[in-house]
Design a protein around this motif. Structure first.
Motif, mmCIF file in Angstrom:
data_model
loop_
_atom_site.group_PDB
_atom_site.id
_atom_site.type_symbol
_atom_site.label_atom_id
_atom_site.label_comp_id
_atom_site.label_asym_id
_atom_site.label_seq_id
_atom_site.Cartn_x
_atom_site.Cartn_y
_atom_site.Cartn_z
ATOM 1 N N ASN A 16 0.846 -1.191 0.000
ATOM 2 C CA ASN A 16 0.000 0.000 0.000
ATOM 3 C C ASN A 16 0.886 1.248 0.000
ATOM 4 O O ASN A 16 0.946 1.987 0.960
ATOM 5 C CB ASN A 16 -0.904 -0.011 1.235
ATOM 6 C CG ASN A 16 -1.930 1.096 1.166
ATOM 7 O OD1 ASN A 16 -2.363 1.479 0.092
ATOM 8 N ND2 ASN A 16 -2.325 1.614 2.307
ATOM 9 N N ASP A 40 -7.335 4.261 2.871
ATOM 10 C CA ASP A 40 -6.675 3.300 1.993
ATOM 11 C C ASP A 40 -5.973 2.190 2.765
ATOM 12 O O ASP A 40 -6.001 1.027 2.356
ATOM 13 C CB ASP A 40 -5.658 4.023 1.099
ATOM 14 C CG ASP A 40 -6.320 4.984 0.125
ATOM 15 O OD1 ASP A 40 -7.565 4.923 0.016
ATOM 16 O OD2 ASP A 40 -5.613 5.775 -0.519
ATOM 17 N N MET A 41 -5.296 2.540 3.868
ATOM 18 C CA MET A 41 -4.607 1.514 4.651
ATOM 19 C C MET A 41 -5.589 0.501 5.211
ATOM 20 O O MET A 41 -5.341 -0.715 5.184
ATOM 21 C CB MET A 41 -3.804 2.162 5.785
ATOM 22 C CG MET A 41 -3.098 1.149 6.691
ATOM 23 S SD MET A 41 -1.916 0.107 5.821
ATOM 24 C CE MET A 41 -0.528 1.229 5.678
ATOM 25 N N MET A 57 -6.635 -7.846 2.521
ATOM 26 C CA MET A 57 -5.631 -8.864 2.820
ATOM 27 C C MET A 57 -6.151 -9.860 3.849
ATOM 28 O O MET A 57 -5.924 -11.062 3.738
ATOM 29 C CB MET A 57 -4.345 -8.200 3.330
ATOM 30 C CG MET A 57 -3.504 -7.549 2.249
ATOM 31 S SD MET A 57 -2.971 -8.720 0.968
ATOM 32 C CE MET A 57 -2.081 -9.903 1.968
ATOM 33 N N TYR A 78 -6.682 -1.809 2.499
ATOM 34 C CA TYR A 78 -5.629 -2.793 2.226
ATOM 35 C C TYR A 78 -5.676 -3.927 3.249
ATOM 36 O O TYR A 78 -5.613 -5.115 2.887
ATOM 37 C CB TYR A 78 -4.283 -2.089 2.262
ATOM 38 C CG TYR A 78 -3.076 -2.984 2.084
ATOM 39 C CD1 TYR A 78 -2.743 -3.485 0.840
ATOM 40 C CD2 TYR A 78 -2.259 -3.300 3.161
ATOM 41 C CE1 TYR A 78 -1.631 -4.289 0.669
ATOM 42 C CE2 TYR A 78 -1.147 -4.100 3.007
ATOM 43 C CZ TYR A 78 -0.834 -4.591 1.757
ATOM 44 O OH TYR A 78 0.268 -5.388 1.606
ATOM 45 N N CYS A 137 6.277 -8.268 3.012
ATOM 46 C CA CYS A 137 5.638 -6.960 3.152
ATOM 47 C C CYS A 137 6.694 -5.890 3.409
ATOM 48 O O CYS A 137 7.863 -6.191 3.650
ATOM 49 C CB CYS A 137 4.583 -6.966 4.259
ATOM 50 S SG CYS A 137 5.090 -7.744 5.804
ATOM 51 N N ASP A 185 -1.435 -0.825 -6.827
ATOM 52 C CA ASP A 185 -1.444 -1.217 -5.418
ATOM 53 C C ASP A 185 -2.056 -0.124 -4.542
ATOM 54 O O ASP A 185 -1.842 -0.090 -3.347
ATOM 55 C CB ASP A 185 -0.035 -1.569 -4.947
ATOM 56 C CG ASP A 185 0.859 -0.350 -4.812
ATOM 57 O OD1 ASP A 185 1.888 -0.477 -4.145
ATOM 58 O OD2 ASP A 185 0.535 0.704 -5.372
ATOM 59 N N THR A 186 -2.804 0.776 -5.142
ATOM 60 C CA THR A 186 -3.529 1.768 -4.360
ATOM 61 C C THR A 186 -4.880 1.179 -3.983
ATOM 62 O O THR A 186 -5.783 1.118 -4.806
ATOM 63 C CB THR A 186 -3.718 3.065 -5.166
ATOM 64 O OG1 THR A 186 -2.450 3.506 -5.649
ATOM 65 C CG2 THR A 186 -4.336 4.147 -4.310
ATOM 66 N N TRP A 187 -4.985 0.727 -2.772
ATOM 67 C CA TRP A 187 -6.211 0.087 -2.297
ATOM 68 C C TRP A 187 -7.078 1.174 -1.650
ATOM 69 O O TRP A 187 -6.712 1.744 -0.630
ATOM 70 C CB TRP A 187 -5.872 -0.987 -1.270
ATOM 71 C CG TRP A 187 -4.941 -2.042 -1.763
ATOM 72 C CD1 TRP A 187 -3.646 -1.875 -2.168
ATOM 73 C CD2 TRP A 187 -5.217 -3.430 -1.900
ATOM 74 N NE1 TRP A 187 -3.113 -3.065 -2.544
ATOM 75 C CE2 TRP A 187 -4.038 -4.047 -2.386
ATOM 76 C CE3 TRP A 187 -6.334 -4.223 -1.651
ATOM 77 C CZ2 TRP A 187 -3.952 -5.408 -2.627
ATOM 78 C CZ3 TRP A 187 -6.246 -5.585 -1.890
ATOM 79 C CH2 TRP A 187 -5.076 -6.168 -2.380
#
Length: 550
Positions: free
Chosen positions: A35, A99-100, A107, A103, A128, A61-63
């Motif tokens: 992220n 966003d975090m 996951m 992610y 990671c 990869d921008t969640w």
């Protein structure tokens, strides 16, 4: 005996749920997109070795928090494991809907499925970066259990660099984190070793016997004496408590392994350097060579990991015949290493570009030695192609371009449409200048105007041959217009080639090919040819191969 390795094209969450049964995987390695608010692209090399200006987005990869993330969060809280549900609620209260958090939610739901498919003796390695590793460790604790945490591995992924001139105010960021968890204490484990450094050898193995073998001497006295049950007897005039029984000690003496450096000195054991495995690998890995522009492994995939990294992981936590799963397989390093080390494997990726790249890498690396495998999820007929087009037109286009072994020409998210969806470089004379086959893909309505547009692109690009790939059957006026384009005649390759060619998806699936001089340039960076080999001393037979739900 009927096992086939598998590459799945699609969302790994759906594939795990629909296609992989409980407790069937021996080792999982995943390197999910971080992220870090950056686009990762597959970079295709030009014939000069330079990276192409056309960068094809493999995944973003921008969640972002969305209705999908909200739905998954509610599913975890209402139906997921209790500890995970509690953790996700706490994280949402701390992080908020951003966003975090998106992610971590996306996951977490996948890690639940990965825990389900992992065998009781299995292990999982989660790769990671520091932006999310501390949160992911909490998620792993909640899913796999705190007691099943094994290691937090620090991998030095690049050499030292300085970006102070660009205004950086931090220490150099050169390391990733790999979280290692198991499902039980009965996990597969094969210790790994590194070579001794020369300074240690010169200091501790300074003695050399009559055969030129380096050795050191080690204490053979029994620690703890009688209290630990060590036997007491006389050896070479010295009475002590010893590590070994008298019978064992006499056998070592006959073998010349017990030495006395001087009369009256305590005897010691002769330990040869060439019999020692090396230094046990610790949890800080600085010895894995990085991939750079000089590396034979470099395929142009920005997040590509070195094979040496995956070899260490697979050798440590799996044996020949075990099943290795990579649910974010990208350019396929874990898959290629599993093939080399004679493991079975399953790879999953959401982009057809990645699946295509893995296929090419395996073919280039192993040739006829490549184990049987199948691609699942990619269209195999016109009906499947129609379905892919409805789901994702861009993936359909990349898949169609790959059918003719062409290079994708543009990133749909950047720049204007130049009328080129793919192209093939070829040489047919001694000038050293490559010529091009221009490829266009049409999945909807088609008409004679599309043939005329392709003709205009050929004139603009000064390309000799153009190909129009269509999902629908071409009309008679389209065929007439294409025929009017005439032929391209190669100087050094006998024959004439239609300048404007129309191929349907149905024809391509039946094996029809583009007509052009096939002294061609490799479209993709090629993987180095590999030889599959055994892992000495680590054989283990497997009779329970695959009970996978298909």
């Amino acid at each position: 005996m009927d096992w086939k390795n598998k590459l799945y094209f699609g969302d790994n969450l759906n594939i795990l749920r629909d296609c992989v049964a409980d407790a069937r995987i021996d080792l999982i390695y995943l390197d999910p997109p971080f992220n870090s608010n950056a686009n990762y692209n597959v970079l295709f090399k030009e014939k000069s070795g330079e990276e192409s200006a056309a960068q094809i987005t493999a995944f973003e990869d921008t969640w972002q928090w969305s209705l999908e993330a909200e739905a998954v969060y509610k599913e975890i809280v209402t139906s997921g494991p209790r500890k995970l549900a509690d953790l996700m609620q706490a994280l949402l209260a701390f992080l908020g809907r951003n966003d975090m958090m998106a992610y971590l939610v996306m996951m977490a739901i996948r890690l639940v499925e990965l825990q389900r498919v992992l065998k009781f003796t299995g292990t999982i390695y989660l790769h990671c970066d520091p932006t999310a590793s501390h949160y992911l460790k909490l998620v792993m604790d909640a899913i796999f259990g705190v007691q099943n945490f094994v290691n937090e591995i620090t991998w030095k992924r690049s050499s030292a660099h300085s970006d102070a001139k660009q205004g950086a105010k931090h220490f150099g960021r050169v390391a990733d984190t790999i979280l290692l968890y198991c499902k039980s204490d009965d996990r597969t484990w094969n210790p790994q070793y590194q070579p001794y450094d020369q300074e240690y050898i010169d200091r501790d193995y300074r003695r050399v016997d009559e055969n030129g073998r380096r050795y050191r001497i080690s204490d053979i006295q029994g620690p703890g004496g009688a209290a630990k049950g060590n036997p007491r007897y006389e050896l070479m005039g010295v009475t002590r408590y010893w590590r070994y029984s008298k019978e064992k000690m006499m056998e070592l003496c006959r073998q010349g392994r017990i030495v006395q450096t001087r009369p009256g000195a305590v005897p010691a054991y002769k330990r040869y350097l060439d019999e020692m495995p090396g230094v046990p690998v610790q949890n800080v890995w600085t010895d894995v060579p990085v991939i750079n522009n000089r590396s034979n492994e470099k395929l142009g995939y920005p997040t590509q990991k070195p094979e040496a990294l995956l070899e260490r992981i697979l050798k440590a936590s799996s044996n020949e015949g075990d099943v290795v799963l990579d649910p974010f397989c990208g350019c396929g390093t874990a898959i290629a290493v599993a093939e080399k080390l004679k493991r079975h494997w399953i790879g999953i990726d959401v982009t057809y570009l990645a699946i295509n790249l893995v296929q090419r890498r395996l073919r280039d690396s192993f040739g006829e030695q490549l184990s049987p495998h199948e691609i699942i999820g990619a269209p195999t007929d016109v009906h499947g192609a129609e379905a892919l087009k409805e789901i994702n037109p861009y993936q359909f286009e990349w898949w169609a371009v790959d059918l003719v072994n062409a290079r994708p020409a543009k990133d749909h998210k950047k720049g204007s449409d130049t009328g080129i969806d793919g192209y093939i470089n070829f040489f047919d004379d001694k000038s050293g200048q490559a010529k091009q086959v221009i490829v266009q893909v049409k999945s909807g309505y088609i008409g004679v105007n599309h043939v005329r547009d392709l003709k205009g692109v050929l004139e603009r690009e000064k390309a000799p041959i153009g190909v129009l790939i269509t999902l629908r059957e071409p009309t008679k006026p389209m065929l007439t217009e294409a025929a009017a384009g005439g032929f391209y005649e190669s100087k050094d390759f006998p024959g004439r080639y239609p300048r404007l060619q129309i191929l349907t998806i149905a024809e391509l699936l039946e094996g029809k090919k583009i007509q052009y001089p096939e002294h061609r340039v490799e479209t993709f960076a090629k993987a180095e040819r590999r030889t599959k080999h055994s892992q000495d001393g680590l054989f283990r037979n497997r009779s329970e191969e695959s009970n996978y739900r298909e």
